[in-house]
Design a protein around this motif. Structure first.
Motif, PDB file in Angstrom:
ATOM      1  N   GLU A  79       0.838  -1.205   0.000  1.00  0.00           N
ATOM      2  CA  GLU A  79       0.000   0.000   0.000  1.00  0.00           C
ATOM      3  C   GLU A  79       0.870   1.252   0.000  1.00  0.00           C
ATOM      4  O   GLU A  79       0.575   2.228  -0.685  1.00  0.00           O
ATOM      5  CB  GLU A  79      -0.928   0.018   1.222  1.00  0.00           C
ATOM      6  CG  GLU A  79      -2.006  -1.028   1.201  1.00  0.00           C
ATOM      7  CD  GLU A  79      -3.104  -0.758   0.199  1.00  0.00           C
ATOM      8  OE1 GLU A  79      -3.130   0.301  -0.441  1.00  0.00           O
ATOM      9  OE2 GLU A  79      -3.964  -1.643   0.057  1.00  0.00           O
ATOM     10  N   GLN A  80       1.954   1.228   0.774  1.00  0.00           N
ATOM     11  CA  GLN A  80       2.840   2.389   0.841  1.00  0.00           C
ATOM     12  C   GLN A  80       3.544   2.623  -0.491  1.00  0.00           C
ATOM     13  O   GLN A  80       3.677   3.768  -0.933  1.00  0.00           O
ATOM     14  CB  GLN A  80       3.847   2.224   1.980  1.00  0.00           C
ATOM     15  CG  GLN A  80       3.184   2.326   3.337  1.00  0.00           C
ATOM     16  CD  GLN A  80       4.110   2.005   4.489  1.00  0.00           C
ATOM     17  OE1 GLN A  80       5.192   1.445   4.319  1.00  0.00           O
ATOM     18  NE2 GLN A  80       3.685   2.358   5.694  1.00  0.00           N
ATOM     19  N   VAL A  81       3.981   1.561  -1.159  1.00  0.00           N
ATOM     20  CA  VAL A  81       4.615   1.700  -2.470  1.00  0.00           C
ATOM     21  C   VAL A  81       3.611   2.276  -3.464  1.00  0.00           C
ATOM     22  O   VAL A  81       3.919   3.212  -4.207  1.00  0.00           O
ATOM     23  CB  VAL A  81       5.183   0.353  -2.975  1.00  0.00           C
ATOM     24  CG1 VAL A  81       5.562   0.433  -4.443  1.00  0.00           C
ATOM     25  CG2 VAL A  81       6.385  -0.052  -2.151  1.00  0.00           C
ATOM     26  N   ALA A  82       2.403   1.728  -3.497  1.00  0.00           N
ATOM     27  CA  ALA A  82       1.374   2.221  -4.419  1.00  0.00           C
ATOM     28  C   ALA A  82       1.072   3.688  -4.143  1.00  0.00           C
ATOM     29  O   ALA A  82       0.987   4.501  -5.068  1.00  0.00           O
ATOM     30  CB  ALA A  82       0.113   1.376  -4.310  1.00  0.00           C
ATOM     31  N   CYS A  83       0.930   4.040  -2.885  1.00  0.00           N
ATOM     32  CA  CYS A  83       0.654   5.429  -2.501  1.00  0.00           C
ATOM     33  C   CYS A  83       1.772   6.362  -2.969  1.00  0.00           C
ATOM     34  O   CYS A  83       1.515   7.406  -3.570  1.00  0.00           O
ATOM     35  CB  CYS A  83       0.490   5.505  -0.984  1.00  0.00           C
ATOM     36  SG  CYS A  83       0.296   7.171  -0.316  1.00  0.00           S
ATOM     37  N   LYS A  84       3.013   5.994  -2.711  1.00  0.00           N
ATOM     38  CA  LYS A  84       4.150   6.831  -3.103  1.00  0.00           C
ATOM     39  C   LYS A  84       4.214   7.000  -4.617  1.00  0.00           C
ATOM     40  O   LYS A  84       4.517   8.076  -5.122  1.00  0.00           O
ATOM     41  CB  LYS A  84       5.461   6.238  -2.580  1.00  0.00           C
ATOM     42  CG  LYS A  84       5.610   6.360  -1.087  1.00  0.00           C
ATOM     43  CD  LYS A  84       6.847   5.634  -0.590  1.00  0.00           C
ATOM     44  CE  LYS A  84       6.914   5.662   0.913  1.00  0.00           C
ATOM     45  NZ  LYS A  84       8.040   4.885   1.441  1.00  0.00           N
TER      46      LYS A  84
ATOM     47  N   ILE B 163      -6.166  10.021  -2.056  1.00  0.00           N
ATOM     48  CA  ILE B 163      -5.139  10.367  -3.028  1.00  0.00           C
ATOM     49  C   ILE B 163      -5.028  11.891  -3.052  1.00  0.00           C
ATOM     50  O   ILE B 163      -5.942  12.581  -3.483  1.00  0.00           O
ATOM     51  CB  ILE B 163      -5.471   9.830  -4.429  1.00  0.00           C
ATOM     52  CG1 ILE B 163      -5.512   8.310  -4.398  1.00  0.00           C
ATOM     53  CG2 ILE B 163      -4.458  10.335  -5.448  1.00  0.00           C
ATOM     54  CD1 ILE B 163      -5.910   7.671  -5.702  1.00  0.00           C
ATOM     55  N   SER B 164      -3.934  12.386  -2.537  1.00  0.00           N
ATOM     56  CA  SER B 164      -3.667  13.830  -2.543  1.00  0.00           C
ATOM     57  C   SER B 164      -2.172  14.039  -2.360  1.00  0.00           C
ATOM     58  O   SER B 164      -1.453  13.141  -1.900  1.00  0.00           O
ATOM     59  CB  SER B 164      -4.436  14.535  -1.431  1.00  0.00           C
ATOM     60  OG  SER B 164      -3.793  14.420  -0.200  1.00  0.00           O
ATOM     61  N   SER B 165      -1.731  15.234  -2.683  1.00  0.00           N
ATOM     62  CA  SER B 165      -0.306  15.535  -2.550  1.00  0.00           C
ATOM     63  C   SER B 165       0.097  15.630  -1.087  1.00  0.00           C
ATOM     64  O   SER B 165       1.279  15.555  -0.761  1.00  0.00           O
ATOM     65  CB  SER B 165       0.040  16.828  -3.281  1.00  0.00           C
ATOM     66  OG  SER B 165      -0.731  17.893  -2.744  1.00  0.00           O
ATOM     67  N   SER B 166      -0.869  15.776  -0.176  1.00  0.00           N
ATOM     68  CA  SER B 166      -0.528  15.927   1.239  1.00  0.00           C
ATOM     69  C   SER B 166      -0.594  14.632   2.040  1.00  0.00           C
ATOM     70  O   SER B 166      -0.245  14.624   3.213  1.00  0.00           O
ATOM     71  CB  SER B 166      -1.444  16.973   1.883  1.00  0.00           C
ATOM     72  OG  SER B 166      -2.782  16.528   1.811  1.00  0.00           O
ATOM     73  N   VAL B 167      -1.023  13.537   1.421  1.00  0.00           N
ATOM     74  CA  VAL B 167      -1.104  12.275   2.159  1.00  0.00           C
ATOM     75  C   VAL B 167       0.296  11.803   2.543  1.00  0.00           C
ATOM     76  O   VAL B 167       1.241  11.932   1.766  1.00  0.00           O
ATOM     77  CB  VAL B 167      -1.861  11.191   1.355  1.00  0.00           C
ATOM     78  CG1 VAL B 167      -1.076  10.729   0.153  1.00  0.00           C
ATOM     79  CG2 VAL B 167      -2.189   9.992   2.210  1.00  0.00           C
ATOM     80  N   ASP B 168       0.441  11.324   3.776  1.00  0.00           N
ATOM     81  CA  ASP B 168       1.716  10.784   4.241  1.00  0.00           C
ATOM     82  C   ASP B 168       1.660   9.269   4.076  1.00  0.00           C
ATOM     83  O   ASP B 168       1.089   8.544   4.896  1.00  0.00           O
ATOM     84  CB  ASP B 168       1.941  11.161   5.718  1.00  0.00           C
ATOM     85  CG  ASP B 168       3.286  10.691   6.250  1.00  0.00           C
ATOM     86  OD1 ASP B 168       3.995   9.909   5.556  1.00  0.00           O
ATOM     87  OD2 ASP B 168       3.640  11.097   7.367  1.00  0.00           O
TER      88      ASP B 168
END
Length: 98
Positions: free
Chosen positions: A54-59, A88-93
């Motif tokens: 999930e972290q890879v997909a998010c990044k 999905i946003s530019s601010s998601v950590d």
């Protein structure tokens, strides 16, 4: 830039190439994502089975090229009927996805 977690089963390159059919809608073309985009979003969501995935997909999604319509990008999972555990946003950590 390659973003790969050591325990992730998917890679940045896999996510990026899989989501190519979404670029047109993400760029602001069309009222809805095309069927191929939705099918690919669903396949990435299914492949992302672990927190590391999930972290890879998010990044990967977060690092998409500029010029995309942020609202359209954020709406793709909803319009495709795919649930993902983050906005999905530019601010998601992405590192806080668990």
């Amino acid at each position: 830039m390659l973003l790969v977690a050591t325990d992730a089963a998917i890679s940045y390159g896999q996510v990026s190439s899989t989501l190519n059919p979404c670029i047109s809608y993400a760029s602001g073309n069309g009222a809805n994502p095309i069927v191929a985009c939705c099918s690919r979003v669903s396949s990435v969501a299914s492949a992302a089975r672990s927190t590391a995935d999930e972290q890879v997909a998010c990044k990967c999604i977060k690092s998409a090229p500029g010029g995309l319509n942020a609202g359209n990008v954020a709406d793709i999972p909803f319009k495709c009927g795919v649930n993902i555990p983050y906005a999905i946003s530019s601010s998601v950590d992405c590192s806080k996805i668990c």
